[in-house]
Design an enzyme around this catalytic site. Structure first.
Site, PDB file in Angstrom:
ATOM      1  N   SER A 130       4.846 -28.217 -27.398  1.00 36.97           N
ATOM      2  CA  SER A 130       4.391 -27.240 -28.396  1.00 36.97           C
ATOM      3  C   SER A 130       5.210 -25.954 -28.352  1.00 36.97           C
ATOM      4  O   SER A 130       5.327 -25.315 -27.306  1.00 36.97           O
ATOM      5  CB  SER A 130       2.920 -26.895 -28.154  1.00 36.97           C
ATOM      6  N   HIS A 165       4.992 -29.704 -33.659  1.00 37.71           N
ATOM      7  CA  HIS A 165       5.539 -31.011 -33.273  1.00 37.71           C
ATOM      8  C   HIS A 165       6.092 -31.677 -34.531  1.00 37.71           C
ATOM      9  O   HIS A 165       5.389 -32.398 -35.235  1.00 37.71           O
ATOM     10  CB  HIS A 165       4.456 -31.878 -32.625  1.00 37.71           C
ATOM     11  N   HIS A 187      -0.195 -36.914 -29.029  1.00 36.20           N
ATOM     12  CA  HIS A 187      -1.193 -36.630 -28.003  1.00 36.20           C
ATOM     13  C   HIS A 187      -2.339 -37.629 -28.126  1.00 36.20           C
ATOM     14  O   HIS A 187      -2.710 -38.047 -29.229  1.00 36.20           O
ATOM     15  CB  HIS A 187      -1.754 -35.214 -28.161  1.00 36.20           C
ATOM     16  N   TYR A 230      -5.417 -37.068 -27.911  1.00 34.24           N
ATOM     17  CA  TYR A 230      -6.542 -36.532 -28.681  1.00 34.24           C
ATOM     18  C   TYR A 230      -6.371 -36.696 -30.192  1.00 34.24           C
ATOM     19  O   TYR A 230      -7.322 -36.492 -30.955  1.00 34.24           O
ATOM     20  CB  TYR A 230      -6.799 -35.056 -28.346  1.00 34.24           C
ATOM     21  N   GLU A 231      -5.172 -37.068 -30.647  1.00 29.46           N
ATOM     22  CA  GLU A 231      -4.969 -37.281 -32.078  1.00 29.46           C
ATOM     23  C   GLU A 231      -5.616 -38.579 -32.567  1.00 29.46           C
ATOM     24  O   GLU A 231      -5.692 -38.814 -33.772  1.00 29.46           O
ATOM     25  CB  GLU A 231      -3.484 -37.246 -32.411  1.00 29.46           C
ATOM     26  N   ALA A 254       3.544 -26.942 -23.326  1.00 32.40           N
ATOM     27  CA  ALA A 254       2.872 -25.646 -23.254  1.00 32.40           C
ATOM     28  C   ALA A 254       1.592 -25.854 -22.474  1.00 32.40           C
ATOM     29  O   ALA A 254       0.893 -26.845 -22.679  1.00 32.40           O
ATOM     30  CB  ALA A 254       2.567 -25.137 -24.666  1.00 32.40           C
ATOM     31  N   MET A 282      -2.728 -30.756 -22.188  1.00 29.71           N
ATOM     32  CA  MET A 282      -3.242 -31.928 -22.900  1.00 29.71           C
ATOM     33  C   MET A 282      -2.163 -32.969 -23.183  1.00 29.71           C
ATOM     34  O   MET A 282      -2.273 -33.732 -24.148  1.00 29.71           O
ATOM     35  CB  MET A 282      -3.871 -31.481 -24.225  1.00 29.71           C
ATOM     36  N   SER A 283      -1.124 -33.016 -22.381  1.00 26.17           N
ATOM     37  CA  SER A 283      -0.025 -33.952 -22.660  1.00 26.17           C
ATOM     38  C   SER A 283       0.709 -34.314 -21.380  1.00 26.17           C
ATOM     39  O   SER A 283       0.227 -34.067 -20.278  1.00 26.17           O
ATOM     40  CB  SER A 283       0.959 -33.314 -23.661  1.00 26.17           C
ATOM     41  N   ASN A 329      -0.459 -19.273 -22.116  1.00 26.92           N
ATOM     42  CA  ASN A 329      -1.683 -18.469 -22.069  1.00 26.92           C
ATOM     43  C   ASN A 329      -2.315 -18.646 -20.697  1.00 26.92           C
ATOM     44  O   ASN A 329      -2.030 -19.627 -20.003  1.00 26.92           O
ATOM     45  CB  ASN A 329      -2.673 -18.899 -23.159  1.00 26.92           C
ATOM     46  N   HIS A 368      -4.453 -21.774 -30.729  1.00 31.54           N
ATOM     47  CA  HIS A 368      -3.126 -22.387 -30.771  1.00 31.54           C
ATOM     48  C   HIS A 368      -2.056 -21.402 -31.237  1.00 31.54           C
ATOM     49  O   HIS A 368      -0.888 -21.515 -30.854  1.00 31.54           O
ATOM     50  CB  HIS A 368      -3.155 -23.617 -31.684  1.00 31.54           C
TER      51      HIS A 368
END
Length: 273
Positions: A28, A59, A81, A83-84, A111, A209-210, A233, A245
Site C-alpha cells: 500500500s 494497489h 489481500h 480480506y477482499e 504498510a 493485513m498482508s 501509522n 487508510h
C-alpha cells in the site's frame, strides 16, 4: 507445476524477452517504486489468466518487467489481500507464477501499524520474523512434492544474507532501518487496542493485513525472502486517535524517497543467481 500457473507463466513469457531472478511485491502506497524501472513492459493483471485485480486503493494491479540499475527485475504493483474475499488461492497465485518465471529472490513490502513504542510513523522496518495470527495457512490442502515439502521448515523464513545486505545498504544511505517481527491479521478492520497490546506481549513490533501468505508460499517453493515494512501509522491504542487508510497512504508518501533508495540499492547488491 500447476497447469494454471504454467498457463500464466507462458502468457507472461510471450510478452517479455529476458529473464529476472529478483521480484518485488509493492504494498500500500509503495507502488511508485515502479516508476524507477527502466525499459519496462507492463502487463495488467486482468490480462494474465488466474491473476485477480485488487479492489484496494493504492494497489494498481500491474506486473512490470524491466531494469533497476541494469538489473532485470519483476515488480508486482499491487497485491490481493485475503480480506477482499477472493480466497487464499488468489492471494498466493502470483507468488507461484513468479517462481515459474525463474525468480530466486523475493522482496515483499507492506504498510503496517507500529506496535513497538520506539517506532514512529514513516519508519522502515526490516522483517526478521512473523507471527501468523490469521488462523489460515495457504499450504492447507494437497501438497505437490515437486513444489516443496509437506512440512516446510520456517526457521529461516527471512533470508539472513539478504537482511545483511539491507542493513549495509541502509547504513550507507544513513537510513535508520528498524528490525522486528510482523504479525499478520486478516483485516479488513484495523486491530483493536486490546489486540495491539496482545501483539506486543506476543513479541510483535508491527501489525498488518498482508505479506505472510506470500512469504509462506515463497519459502515452500524455495525462494529467498526479504521483507520490508513501512510503518505508516502507530497501531490502535498507542495514539489517542482513530485510524484510516488515508493516513496510511500519506505516511507512505513521506517515506517514499528513503524506501525507493533503499530498495534500489538492495537490488543492486543482491548476488546474481
Amino acid at each position: 507445476m500447476d497447469k494454471n500457473v504454467m498457463d500464466a507463466v507462458d502468457a507472461i513469457k510471450s510478452k517479455i524477452d529476458a529473464d529476472a531472478d529478483i521480484a518485488i511485491i509493492l504494498g500500500s502506497g509503495l507502488g511508485n517504486f515502479a516508476d524507477l524501472i527502466e525499459d519496462k513492459t507492463e502487463i495488467p493483471y486482468k490480462e494474465i489468466k488466474g491473476f485477480a485485480s485488487s479492489t484496494v486503493k493504492g494497489h494498481e494491479g500491474k506486473l512490470i518487467f524491466g531494469k533497476i540499475l541494469s538489473r532485470n527485475i519483476i515488480a508486482m504493483k499491487g497485491r490481493i489481500h485475503y480480506y477482499e474475499g477472493m480466497g487464499m488461492d488468489k492471494v498466493v497465485f502470483p507468488t507461484k507464477v513468479l517462481k515459474g518465471l525463474g525468480i530466486k529472490n523475493l522482496i515483499v513490502t507492506n504498510a503496517s501499524g507500529g506496535v513497538n513504542k520506539s517506532f514512529k510513523a514513516s519508519d522502515l522496518m526490516l522483517i526478521n520474523d512473523h507471527i501468523n495470527f490469521a488462523g489460515i495457512n495457504p499450504l492447507v490442502g494437497p501438497n505437490d512434492d515437486n513444489d516443496g515439502p509437506r512440512f516446510p521448515d520456517m526457521t529461516y523464513t527471512y533470508d539472513k544474507n539478504l537482511q545483511e545486505i539491507a542493513k549495509n545498504c541502509a547504513n550507507k544511505l544513513n537510513i535508520d532501518l528498524k528490525s522486528g517481527v510482523y504479525m499478520y491479521f486478516t483485516g479488513p478492520t484495523y486491530e483493536t487496542p486490546a489486540e495491539v497490546r496482545m501483539a506486543r506481549v506476543m513479541g510483535a513490533d508491527a501489525v498488518g493485513m498482508s505479506t505472510v501468505p506470500e512469504v509462506i508460499v515463497a519459502r515452500h517453493l524455495g525462494l529467498k525472502v526479504l521483507g520490508i515494512s513501512c510503518i505508516t501509522n502507530m497501531a490502535s491504542g498507542i495514539l489517542d486517535r482513530p485510524l484510516n487508510h488515508k493516513e496510511v497512504m500519506e505516511s507512505a508518501k513521506k517515506v517514499e524517497k528513503n524506501f525507493q533508495e533503499l530498495v534500489k540499492n538492495i537490488i543492486n547488491e543482491i548476488p546474481n543467481c
